[in-house]
Design a protein around this motif. Sequence first.
Motif, mmCIF file in Angstrom:
data_model
loop_
_atom_site.group_PDB
_atom_site.id
_atom_site.type_symbol
_atom_site.label_atom_id
_atom_site.label_comp_id
_atom_site.label_asym_id
_atom_site.label_seq_id
_atom_site.Cartn_x
_atom_site.Cartn_y
_atom_site.Cartn_z
ATOM 1 N N ARG A 190 0.920 -1.525 0.004
ATOM 2 C CA ARG A 190 0.237 0.371 0.575
ATOM 3 C C ARG A 190 0.657 1.281 0.016
ATOM 4 N NH1 ARG A 190 -3.633 -1.839 4.417
ATOM 5 N NH2 ARG A 190 -1.886 -0.846 5.494
ATOM 6 N N THR A 191 2.351 0.780 0.413
ATOM 7 C CA THR A 191 2.873 2.152 0.811
ATOM 8 C C THR A 191 4.095 2.262 0.167
ATOM 9 O OG1 THR A 191 4.101 1.956 2.571
ATOM 10 C CG2 THR A 191 2.127 3.104 3.052
ATOM 11 N N ALA A 192 3.707 1.947 -1.026
ATOM 12 C CA ALA A 192 5.072 1.542 -1.428
ATOM 13 C C ALA A 192 6.437 2.557 -1.963
ATOM 14 C CB ALA A 192 4.903 0.630 -3.334
ATOM 15 N N THR A 193 7.245 2.542 -1.873
ATOM 16 C CA THR A 193 8.293 4.057 -2.413
ATOM 17 C C THR A 193 7.990 4.753 -3.348
ATOM 18 O OG1 THR A 193 9.829 3.238 -1.191
ATOM 19 C CG2 THR A 193 10.242 4.925 -1.928
ATOM 20 N N LYS A 194 7.838 3.398 -4.324
ATOM 21 C CA LYS A 194 7.291 4.259 -6.249
ATOM 22 C C LYS A 194 5.788 4.746 -5.650
ATOM 23 C CE LYS A 194 11.071 1.248 -7.717
ATOM 24 N NZ LYS A 194 11.478 0.198 -8.455
ATOM 25 N N LYS A 195 5.967 4.448 -5.414
ATOM 26 C CA LYS A 195 3.554 5.040 -5.511
ATOM 27 C C LYS A 195 3.930 6.473 -5.229
ATOM 28 C CE LYS A 195 0.175 1.491 -3.911
ATOM 29 N NZ LYS A 195 -0.589 1.102 -3.723
ATOM 30 N N LEU A 196 4.775 6.174 -3.978
ATOM 31 C CA LEU A 196 4.840 8.588 -3.989
ATOM 32 C C LEU A 196 5.831 8.744 -5.000
ATOM 33 C CD1 LEU A 196 5.920 7.773 -0.005
ATOM 34 C CD2 LEU A 196 3.566 8.531 -1.068
ATOM 35 N N ARG A 226 1.990 15.409 4.700
ATOM 36 C CA ARG A 226 3.037 15.742 4.839
ATOM 37 C C ARG A 226 3.880 16.219 4.212
ATOM 38 N NH1 ARG A 226 2.094 12.791 9.989
ATOM 39 N NH2 ARG A 226 2.816 11.501 8.728
ATOM 40 N N GLU A 227 4.251 15.055 2.978
ATOM 41 C CA GLU A 227 4.875 14.945 2.310
ATOM 42 C C GLU A 227 4.872 15.858 1.245
ATOM 43 O OE1 GLU A 227 8.320 13.945 -0.063
ATOM 44 O OE2 GLU A 227 7.544 12.850 1.968
ATOM 45 N N ILE A 229 2.287 18.567 1.535
ATOM 46 C CA ILE A 229 1.596 19.913 1.230
ATOM 47 C C ILE A 229 0.121 20.096 0.961
ATOM 48 C CG2 ILE A 229 1.925 21.781 2.294
ATOM 49 C CD1 ILE A 229 4.644 20.194 3.061
ATOM 50 N N LEU A 230 -0.726 18.477 1.727
ATOM 51 C CA LEU A 230 -1.689 18.495 1.164
ATOM 52 C C LEU A 230 -2.995 18.774 2.233
ATOM 53 C CD1 LEU A 230 -1.718 15.976 -1.655
ATOM 54 C CD2 LEU A 230 -1.803 18.645 -1.820
ATOM 55 N N PRO A 231 -3.814 19.096 2.178
ATOM 56 C CA PRO A 231 -4.693 19.549 3.150
ATOM 57 C C PRO A 231 -5.530 17.923 3.656
ATOM 58 C CG PRO A 231 -5.557 20.483 1.075
ATOM 59 C CD PRO A 231 -4.210 20.639 1.139
ATOM 60 N N CYS A 232 -5.740 17.384 4.751
ATOM 61 C CA CYS A 232 -6.155 16.197 4.207
ATOM 62 C C CYS A 232 -7.161 16.018 5.608
ATOM 63 C CB CYS A 232 -5.260 15.754 5.598
ATOM 64 S SG CYS A 232 -5.394 13.479 5.970
#
Length: 333
Positions: A190-196, A226-227, A229-232
């Motif tokens: 789910r949080t794979a580096t390449k997804k980001l 955080r990564e 800078i988006l409202p959440c």
Amino acid sequence: MNQWHATLTNAFGDQLTETVGVLGGGSHEIAALTVTTYDSAYRYIDEYGDRFGLLITDETHHLAADTYLQIPEMTIAPYRLGLTATYERADGREELLEDRMGPVVYEEVVDNLAGEFLSEYETIQMSVELTSEERSAYDDEYQLYRDYVDNHDFDLWKEQGYAEFLKRTSYDPQGRRALIAKQRAERIARTATKKLDTLDNLLKRHHDDRVIVFTANNDFAYDISREFILPCITHQTDTDERTEILERFRSGEYSMLATSQVLDEGIDVPAANVGIILSGSASKRQYAQRLGRILRPTDDRQPARLYEIITTDTMETYVSQRRRDGVSSSADG
């Protein structure tokens, strides 16, 4: 509730001798047209169930819950209409609605609505690979989980089979370890580096668009926030803050936001034309709801896009296929 109240007031307010009523949130304004929530309807149906001749339920798949089934059972309304984009439930309880609301009388697939009633759209599936370190960790955890499942012949794609697996993990230490291994493997995928990295490219590509980034849980939504800078917005976001974020999104002050499952349904989200699914469940309902968030027609009629970023050779591949199959809009009544 507020969204329905505003819509009905705008449509019928001048034609009614009484205002459109609201039952819920501290209000007991019963009128010719009355809007309520499932919780309030369940609480007061014994008091007001004999007042109306037409019952309309939105997101009617929720009506199949044990407590909410008492709503159609305790109202005398001879005319009933259920509305939902996602009639089928994972537990199959939608079958209970036929006796209470009637059979499905109309169904329409999303593709047939695009253009005239909904925005034209395209879905784009993008694949990313795990890094060597992520792959090694994923394979170890997934194999531990699969070995346990195979040894006990659980059919995990059926609710009863998965329920049996979860039941066994409550008293079997090896089963508990298998469940933890499954959760760890899911998190890696789910949080794979390449997804980001892919998300970064998409946000740059669509910097002039209105974008919603969907995740499966709060932690990942906050990480994205955080990564980049988006409202959440998550279920932990209080009402005032959520309202302010959505209003700024509506006005264009915010062009992007990240969320977990809280925006999937039940909240009036301003029109967006790009959705990015980083992670989610196998639920067809969730996929349809997320697609619906970007399909509201706008004046410029620009095609909407729904991106789905999938980690290859992981559980996400199968999960994605299951939630994409057979998405349609339905009505029963």
